[in-house]
Design a protein around this motif. Structure first.
Motif, PDB file in Angstrom:
ATOM      1  N   GLY A 192       0.783  -1.233   0.000  1.00 52.99           N
ATOM      2  CA  GLY A 192       0.000   0.000   0.000  1.00 52.99           C
ATOM      3  C   GLY A 192       0.807   1.271   0.000  1.00 52.99           C
ATOM      4  O   GLY A 192       0.263   2.362   0.215  1.00 52.99           O
ATOM      5  N   LEU A 193       2.108   1.168  -0.263  1.00 57.29           N
ATOM      6  CA  LEU A 193       2.945   2.373  -0.292  1.00 57.29           C
ATOM      7  C   LEU A 193       2.514   3.285  -1.441  1.00 57.29           C
ATOM      8  O   LEU A 193       2.521   4.504  -1.328  1.00 57.29           O
ATOM      9  CB  LEU A 193       4.414   1.982  -0.436  1.00 57.29           C
ATOM     10  N   ILE A 194       2.143   2.659  -2.561  1.00 58.08           N
ATOM     11  CA  ILE A 194       1.563   3.382  -3.701  1.00 58.08           C
ATOM     12  C   ILE A 194       0.131   2.868  -3.867  1.00 58.08           C
ATOM     13  O   ILE A 194      -0.122   1.669  -3.745  1.00 58.08           O
ATOM     14  CB  ILE A 194       2.361   3.115  -5.002  1.00 58.08           C
ATOM     15  N   ARG A 247      -1.694   0.382   8.066  1.00 57.80           N
ATOM     16  CA  ARG A 247      -0.584   0.216   9.007  1.00 57.80           C
ATOM     17  C   ARG A 247      -0.398  -1.260   9.360  1.00 57.80           C
ATOM     18  O   ARG A 247       0.726  -1.764   9.420  1.00 57.80           O
ATOM     19  CB  ARG A 247      -0.841   1.041  10.263  1.00 57.80           C
ATOM     20  N   ALA A 248      -1.510  -1.958   9.575  1.00 55.56           N
ATOM     21  CA  ALA A 248      -1.438  -3.389   9.868  1.00 55.56           C
ATOM     22  C   ALA A 248      -0.903  -4.159   8.671  1.00 55.56           C
ATOM     23  O   ALA A 248      -0.114  -5.098   8.814  1.00 55.56           O
ATOM     24  CB  ALA A 248      -2.821  -3.914  10.259  1.00 55.56           C
ATOM     25  N   ASN A 291       7.547   0.967  16.754  1.00 55.54           N
ATOM     26  CA  ASN A 291       6.524   1.699  16.005  1.00 55.54           C
ATOM     27  C   ASN A 291       5.182   0.972  16.015  1.00 55.54           C
ATOM     28  O   ASN A 291       4.134   1.584  15.795  1.00 55.54           O
ATOM     29  CB  ASN A 291       6.988   1.886  14.560  1.00 55.54           C
ATOM     30  N   GLN A 292       5.235  -0.345  16.226  1.00 53.40           N
ATOM     31  CA  GLN A 292       4.009  -1.132  16.316  1.00 53.40           C
ATOM     32  C   GLN A 292       3.351  -1.007  17.692  1.00 53.40           C
ATOM     33  O   GLN A 292       2.303  -1.593  17.931  1.00 53.40           O
ATOM     34  CB  GLN A 292       4.309  -2.610  16.029  1.00 53.40           C
ATOM     35  N   GLY A 293       4.020  -0.263  18.591  1.00 55.59           N
ATOM     36  CA  GLY A 293       3.454  -0.049  19.916  1.00 55.59           C
ATOM     37  C   GLY A 293       3.765  -1.142  20.915  1.00 55.59           C
ATOM     38  O   GLY A 293       3.119  -1.244  21.973  1.00 55.59           O
ATOM     39  N   ILE A 328      -7.399  -3.913  -0.154  1.00 56.49           N
ATOM     40  CA  ILE A 328      -6.702  -2.906   0.655  1.00 56.49           C
ATOM     41  C   ILE A 328      -7.135  -1.481   0.307  1.00 56.49           C
ATOM     42  O   ILE A 328      -6.781  -0.541   1.019  1.00 56.49           O
ATOM     43  CB  ILE A 328      -5.167  -3.038   0.549  1.00 56.49           C
ATOM     44  N   TYR A 329      -7.904  -1.314  -0.785  1.00 56.50           N
ATOM     45  CA  TYR A 329      -8.380   0.012  -1.162  1.00 56.50           C
ATOM     46  C   TYR A 329      -9.774   0.321  -0.613  1.00 56.50           C
ATOM     47  O   TYR A 329     -10.316   1.393  -0.880  1.00 56.50           O
ATOM     48  CB  TYR A 329      -8.366   0.167  -2.691  1.00 56.50           C
TER      49      TYR A 329
END
Length: 293
Positions: free
Chosen positions: A55-57, A79-80, A111-113, A71-72
């Protein structure tokens, strides 16, 4: 777990004078546990394609499913997704920035908490998986060799425990030993950690040795999607695209043309050596039989 791409298109700078279609009607599926290689000439769309996988692009049109979910879709948790589909860029060591190796590898889990203890546990596991010696854990990443930096960068993605590892030219700029070490380590991770691996590479020998399936990109389209053996059988067509088959392919075709009964579709050195030995043994046996007559 799988990735499924349906009629995906991507246009750079859409609606401007610089508009360019980078991906055209891509339809692909990557099942869980597969080792997939992607090749193509510069500008073929391979790097653009893999940046869609987490999902970067975002595609201009079409759909991309991860484990059956598009994913759209609105409210999809990207993030997941990025924790599940880890992307290692070309020259990933340029992303290293922390004071020491262990802290750098902890960055993703942090970063994942996750709590500090869990971050360190995952980082240590990841560093062992990539084969970096413990004596380097407290060293600055910038003091390491190119191959060691590459291992740290890959460990940083593995510490997030992805299900899919996507690598864009992970051996670029490394010497032959460094390249073999990294790819052998990736193959080990694929076998031992139940990882799906997607590898972009310019090295036909590497792709032939490691990949279960090969996707060939050409001007933004999928030209071939098959086993390395079947893809490299089209070596003349690949040449027209600015690509080549492994050197072994050319050698085996030449031997066959010279009359030796070898497997011209062999793509690895081992396959070629076995085939040549069998052909020579067969020729020797036939010659001996004729002599006895």
């Amino acid at each position: 777990m799988s990735i499924k791409i349906e009629h995906l298109n991507y246009v750079y700078s859409q609606g401007t004078a610089y508009e360019k279609q980078a991906l055209k009607d891509i339809c692909l599926e990557i099942p869980h546990g597969e080792f997939v290689g992607i090749i193509g000439h510069t500008g073929s769309g391979k790097s653009t394609l893999i940046q869609h996988l987490n999902g970067l692009i975002r595609a201009t049109s079409g759909a991309l499913y991860y484990n059956g979910e598009n994913i759209y879709e609105e409210n999809y948790n990207l993030r997941a997704l990025r924790s599940q589909v880890g992307l290692v860029f070309q020259y990933p060591e340029h992303q290293l920035f922390e004071i020491d190796v262990l802290t750098d590898v902890c960055f993703g889990p942090k970063n994942q908490g996750l709590p500090k203890e869990e971050c360190e546990k995952r980082a240590l596991e990841a560093l062992k998986l990539v084969g970096l010696k413990e004596k380097y854990y407290k060293s600055s990443p910038f003091e390491l060799s190119g191959g060691q930096k590459r291992r740290v960068a890959i460990a940083g993605v593995l510490a997030m425990r992805p299900k899919v590892l996507v690598l864009d030219e992970p051996t670029a700029g490394l010497d032959p030993k460094g390249r073999d070490d990294i790819l052998d380590q990736i193959a080990y991770l694929h076998r031992e950690s139940d990882l799906t691996v997607v590898l972009v590479s310019h090295s036909m020998e590497d792709i032939a040795k490691y990949a279960d399936r090969l996707i060939v990109m050409n001007h933004g389209e999928v030209q071939y999607n098959d086993s390395p053996k079947n893809v490299f059988a089209h070596y003349r067509e690949l040449e027209k695209m600015g690509l080549a088959a492994p050197q072994v392919t050319y050698i085996m075709h030449e031997l066959k043309e010279k009359g030796l009964s070898v497997d011209a579709d062999a793509t690895t050195v081992k396959e070629a050596a076995d085939s040549i030995m069998n052909a020579l043994a067969g020729a020797s046996s036939a010659k001996g039989g004729a002599g006895n007559d």
